[in-house]
Every structure is written in structure tokens, then in C-alpha cells.
Design an enzyme around this catalytic site. Structure first.
Site, PDB file in Angstrom:
ATOM      1  N   TYR A   1      35.607  40.310  41.819  1.00  0.00           N
ATOM      2  CA  TYR A   1      35.407  39.215  40.874  1.00  0.00           C
ATOM      3  C   TYR A   1      34.478  38.158  41.460  1.00  0.00           C
ATOM      4  O   TYR A   1      33.526  37.724  40.805  1.00  0.00           O
ATOM      5  CB  TYR A   1      36.740  38.561  40.483  1.00  0.00           C
TER       6      TYR A   1
ATOM      7  N   GLU B   1      33.750  29.129  43.886  1.00  0.00           N
ATOM      8  CA  GLU B   1      34.506  30.337  43.540  1.00  0.00           C
ATOM      9  C   GLU B   1      35.591  30.639  44.567  1.00  0.00           C
ATOM     10  O   GLU B   1      36.673  31.114  44.203  1.00  0.00           O
ATOM     11  CB  GLU B   1      33.560  31.532  43.393  1.00  0.00           C
TER      12      GLU B   1
ATOM     13  N   ASP C   1      38.521  37.691  35.928  1.00  0.00           N
ATOM     14  CA  ASP C   1      39.600  36.889  36.492  1.00  0.00           C
ATOM     15  C   ASP C   1      40.719  36.810  35.456  1.00  0.00           C
ATOM     16  O   ASP C   1      40.681  37.504  34.427  1.00  0.00           O
ATOM     17  CB  ASP C   1      39.092  35.495  36.897  1.00  0.00           C
TER      18      ASP C   1
END
Length: 355
Positions: free
Chosen positions: A117, A37, A135
Site C-alpha cells: 500500500y 504515509e 488501505d
């Protein structure tokens, strides 16, 4: 839940059929999901995959990452850009080794480099917690499904999308659809079928729920932001080559642009050199884009003769002579492009010669 619930079921089935094979999906541990991520922030999946695989081979555990010198981490990151992510990842690894992996949103938000996020993505994908994500891909799907406009400003627009994201993951969980499946399905849909241009609406599992499609305004969503205001930046630097075909680089200090990367000096004097006109080969100009900066870089090129008595910057913690083709240290895309241009233009630098 009626029609909406049926749409969630279709989305789950679609994801199981259409999902791409990605290395962090094979084993969604906290470490692997966290690293992926961070890499995926502002970087496309197709770019991240090979970097992720090499990074995990070099640093297979958070303990290995925490023990590694920062320079080794930046070298492994080189080419992905946005190098503050690599520095934050290393700093966070040290913190996690000391305190353990966070298990909730507040804990992850205290980790360097992690925002709303990323926290939601880690918790939902790695721990299967009912956490929302938002996102760019999810924004595109949700803004189209509910025809969310930006007419009241950016803050209300984003707040409504976050509420929608929570509704999706909570209602999916009520139907026994795992949060990791729902959130990744929304991301996958936005990255593939629900594309910015010419989306495949006829094949979309949420097509009959999509208000933008019903309005025949799919490509109007997400509503456009104000055009980016570009900042023009001009840089000048010097590429000093020795007789072995090596180039002199320095380590950018904390607080400087490209901190933690090796780059060319801004002047010969900075490198402890006073070159003569006969040592000048010429100059190259390159252009780069970093966030909202348009950078023009002018690089003067010098061929420094082998002279043991010459006052050159000593190799060490801040200065090194490196192979221009394979530097072996953490360099950014700007320097890579500059060196490539130099070697293409000046044949005498491509093959080392003896003097």
C-alpha cells in the site's frame, strides 16, 4: 466505459470540491509524501497532521533526517506510537541519501517500513504513476461498490480488492484522471462520506454504481473479520523520584519492547538502588492497549532522598534523571500516562522541595 466511466468523472469532481486541506497535499514531494504515509500507517489523519508539521520543521529534508541521531527522531515521533516506524524511517533515510529515492514499486518495497500500500501511495501521489493502493478506507469503498464478500477466505478477498483497485486507477488514467487524484479521492471518500456506520450514500459520487447500496446491505461491507484475540500482559516497574522532582528512566535496548524509548526500570535493583520502606509512597496501576495486547502496568513509587553517597545508576547513555512533567527524551504513551497518574496522586512530587 459508460456508467463506470461517468462514476469516475463524478468521483474526480467530488474530490476537487470536498478534499480536506492536508499539509502533504500542498507540496507532494517524495520526501513529504513518504513521511506522511509512514505516519498514517495505523494512525488517523487528525492525529498525524500536527506531528507531520513539527517533524518536517525539525527534519525538512531527507538529508537532515539521515544526519539526525536516532534519539532525536524518536523524540519527534513520541506520542504517535508504533515506534518501529520511526526507527525504520531513520534507517530508510540513511539508505535513501546513499542510493537516492526509488522510482518504482520494487525499489520502494526494498525500503524499510514500506509495503504494497505505502509503495503504491508514494508512487501515485508523489510521482503520479499508475499504481493501485488499498488501505482501510479504499477497502471499504471498493468492497461496497462491488459487494465483495470474504466467504472464500482472506487471501482471495484481498486479491480481488487489489484487482479492483488496479481497474479503478487504470481506467481513470485512460480518462485523463491523474492517479494521484483518483487514489486520494478513493481514500477521501472512505474517510468521509463512505463511513463505517451511517454512510452518506445519497451524496456519494459512486452511489449509482454501489452494489451494497442496491442490496440495502451497505453496513455489511467490508465483511467482518474474526474477532481479535487479545493477549493479557502484566508489567511491573518502579518510579524513583529524587528531591528535585526528577524521575529515573532507562533507555530500552534493541530487541526489547518499546526499544529506543526511555522507560522506568523493572526493579530498584536494576537502577542500582536498595530503597527502604519509609521511602515508598505507594503504587499506581494503569492500562494500555498495544496492537492485540492489553497491558496492565503496576508502578511502585519511591521518593529517594538526596544523598551524594547513595549508589544510584549513573546518568549516561542508558540512564537519565528527567523532569517527570517534561521528560525531554523519547517516551511512550504508557510512561506518559503513568507519570501523569503519579503526579495527580502524590502532591509532594508535583512541586520540588529542598532537603
Amino acid at each position: 466505459m459508460g456508467k463506470f466511466g461517468e462514476g469516475l468523472d463524478r468521483l474526480e469532481s467530488w474530490f476537487e470540491r470536498q478534499k480536506r486541506v492536508l499539509p502533504w497535499r500542498d507540496e507532494p514531494s517524495l520526501y513529504r509524501v513518504w513521511v506522511s504515509e509512514i505516519m498514517l500507517q495505523q494512525t488517523q489523519v487528525v492525529t498525524v497532521v500536527p506531528y507531520f508539521e513539527r517533524f518536517l520543521a525539525r527534519f525538512p529534508t531527507v538529508e537532515a533526517l539521515a544526519r539526525a541521531p536516532l534519539d532525536d527522531v524518536v523524540v519527534a515521533w513520541a506520542g504517535l506510537g508504533y515506534y518501529s516506524r520511526a526507527r525504520n524511517l531513520h534507517r530508510a533515510a540513511i539508505q535513501i541519501v546513499e542510493q537516492g529515492f526509488p522510482q518504482d514499486r520494487d525499489g520502494w518495497l526494498a525500503v524499510p517500513g514500506v509495503g504494497n500500500y505505502t509503495a503504491g501511495a508514494i508512487l501515485s501521489i508523489a510521482l503520479n504513476q499508475v499504481e493501485a493502493i488499498l488501505d482501510g478506507n479504499v477497502e471499504r469503498v471498493l468492497s461496497r461498490v462491488r459487494a465483495v464478500r470474504r466467504d472464500r477466505g482472506d487471501a482471495p478477498y484481498k486479491e480481488r480488492l487489489w484487482r479492483l483497485a488496479r481497474v479503478f486507477v487504470e481506467r481513470a488514467a485512460a480518462r485523463s484522471i491523474a492517479p494521484r487524484v483518483l487514489n486520494q479521492a478513493l481514500m477521501e471518500l472512505g474517510a468521509t462520506f463512505c463511513s463505517p456506520k451511517k454512510p452518506q450514500c445519497g451524496l456519494c459520487p459512486l452511489g449509482d454504481l454501489c452494489r451494497a447500496r442496491a442490496l440495502d446491505e451497505v453496513e455489511a461491507f467490508p465483511p467482518r473479520k474474526k474477532p481479535k484475540q487479545w493477549v493479557a500482559v502484566r508489567e511491573e516497574c518502579d518510579a524513583l523520584f529524587d528531591a528535585a522532582g526528577r524521575v529515573l528512566v532507562r533507555l530500552r535496548a534493541p530487541g526489547e519492547w518499546r526499544a529506543g524509548l526511555w522507560d522506568l526500570p523493572e526493579s530498584p535493583a536494576q537502577a542500582g538502588v536498595t530503597p527502604t520502606p519509609r521511602e515508598a509512597l505507594g503504587q499506581v496501576e494503569s492500562r494500555h492497549v498495544v496492537t492485540r495486547h492489553k497491558i496492565t502496568r503496576l508502578t511502585r513509587v519511591w521518593r529517594v532522598p538526596a544523598d551524594p553517597g547513595r549508589a544510584l545508576a549513573d546518568p549516561g547513555t542508558s540512564w537519565r534523571w528527567v523532569d517527570a512533567r517534561e521528560p525531554g527524551v523519547a517516551v511512550g504513551s504508557a510512561l506518559k500516562k503513568t507519570l501523569q497518574l503519579i503526579l495527580e496522586r502524590y502532591a509532594e512530587l508535583r512541586v520540588p522541595t529542598d532537603h
